[in-house]
Design an enzyme around this catalytic site. Structure first.
Site, PDB file in Angstrom:
ATOM      1  N   ASP A 118      14.706   6.453  -5.096  1.00  0.00           N
ATOM      2  CA  ASP A 118      14.327   5.772  -3.851  1.00  0.00           C
ATOM      3  C   ASP A 118      14.640   6.609  -2.610  1.00  0.00           C
ATOM      4  O   ASP A 118      15.722   7.186  -2.488  1.00  0.00           O
ATOM      5  CB  ASP A 118      15.036   4.421  -3.743  1.00  0.00           C
ATOM      6  N   ARG A 286      14.872  -6.512  -3.357  1.00  0.00           N
ATOM      7  CA  ARG A 286      15.529  -5.199  -3.405  1.00  0.00           C
ATOM      8  C   ARG A 286      16.314  -4.931  -2.128  1.00  0.00           C
ATOM      9  O   ARG A 286      15.804  -5.130  -1.023  1.00  0.00           O
ATOM     10  CB  ARG A 286      14.478  -4.098  -3.580  1.00  0.00           C
TER      11      ARG A 286
HETATM   12  C1  SIN Z   1      11.205  -0.200  -7.320  1.00  0.00           C
HETATM   13  O1  SIN Z   1      10.959   0.942  -7.685  1.00  0.00           O
HETATM   14  O2  SIN Z   1      11.739  -0.438  -6.247  1.00  0.00           O
HETATM   15  C2  SIN Z   1      10.831  -1.383  -8.183  1.00  0.00           C
HETATM   16  C3  SIN Z   1      11.099  -1.217  -9.633  1.00  0.00           C
HETATM   17  C4  SIN Z   1      10.626  -2.414 -10.415  1.00  0.00           C
HETATM   18  O3  SIN Z   1       9.873  -3.245  -9.888  1.00  0.00           O
HETATM   19  O4  SIN Z   1      10.978  -2.550 -11.592  1.00  0.00           O
END
Ligand code: SIN
Length: 295
Positions: A118, A286
């Site tokens: 990320d 998230r």
């Molecule tokens: C993400 O990469 O932030 C999401 C991963 C997921 O949805 O499993």
């Protein structure tokens, strides 16, 4: 009340159970919405450094609790796609394939469609991210994690010596239009958003700031080119590294359970959303912790 007179925060009783997988452990018995004292926090922090991805089971908690727990590890990122912030909680990005009554997506439906770490497209990428399950599909929707320390250690000494001094460009925009062509609901970025995601140059191999371990740091989602190499040579080297970095020997596949809160280390891992059948609903929240400049 003066700090000296405050009752000490009692320890919680919880277990850390390592998975039978290259990375990962589950934490059972902890409630992240209750106060966590320094010694419990130190255990969690150590487990995060050792296992790279922690699954906190059965967290029946509110967005505020997720934000407060995430903040114990550092300040939080606000994602550039502000369209998908949870109302009243700008630190929470909704990851979801669900559409609201007006047909508009409520979240980023194709987040994690390619392997990535990320925020590697910023000069200070993320330390770690947390995803909290809100609504899970009856099939699919897994998240895969690949250990980039193991990937580095498994490279041949010749390839290690070749890539160690290299740097690479990472760009948020690299795959944006490709994803938008597949998923036209993805918003067109404003100039202000584009300005927030200028490409960053990162080491191809980074050293974890807390453990000192080396890790590969290139991804098919964001890495566009190796700096200083002709494009064809750069493409060939990146293709070799991408294929190597996600070999099954380095991967843990997370099959979500209700109320899981998953916390991974972006300095050690890449991750991938394996995909959800279109007719099934998936929603996760998230939070993303800011990190240091990779070295
Ligand atoms: C993400 O990469 O932030 C999401 C991963 C997921 O949805 O499993």
């Amino acid at each position: 009340m003066p700090a000296a007179l405050q009752a000490p925060v009692p320890s919680q009783t919880f277990e850390i159970r390592r998975f039978d997988a290259p990375v990962g452990a589950e934490i059972v018995g902890l409630d992240i919405s209750r106060p966590i004292n320094d010694s419990d926090f130190a255990r969690i922090h150590r487990a995060h450094l050792d296992h790279h991805v922690l699954v906190f089971r059965d967290q029946r908690v509110q967005p505020n609790d997720q934000v407060a727990f995430s903040r114990r590890f550092g300040p939080l990122e606000i994602h550039v796609l502000h369209q998908f912030q949870l109302k009243g909680h700008p630190e929470i990005l909704i990851v979801s394939n669900i559409r609201g009554e007006n047909g508009e997506p409520i979240g980023l439906g194709d987040a994690g469609a390619y392997w990535h770490s990320d925020i590697s497209y910023k000069s200070e990428p993320s330390l770690g991210s947390l995803l909290h399950a809100q609504e899970l599909p009856s099939e699919g929707g897994d998240t895969l994690f690949a250990d980039q320390h193991l990937a580095w250690e498994a490279l041949s000494p010749q390839l290690q010596a070749r890539v160690l001094p290299l740097t690479a460009e990472h760009s948020y925009l690299a795959k944006y239009e490709e994803l938008r062509a597949k998923n036209p609901w993805r918003p067109k970025l404003s100039q202000e958003q584009i300005d927030q995601v200028k490409p960053a140059v990162q080491p191809v191999v980074r050293t974890h700031p807390e453990t000192g371990r080396k890790a590969l740091f290139v991804s098919e989602h964001f890495t566009t080119r190796i700096v200083g190499l002709p494009q064809a040579e750069s493409d060939a080297l990146l293709a070799e590294l991408f294929a190597h970095s996600v070999k099954p020997d380095f991967v843990y596949r997370h099959r979500w359970q209700p109320h899981d809160l998953v916390f991974w280390d972006n300095r050690s891992l890449m991750h991938l959303a394996a995909g959800t059948p279109d007719h099934l609903r998936r929603k996760l929240y998230r939070t993303t912790i800011k990190g240091d400049r990779p070295r």
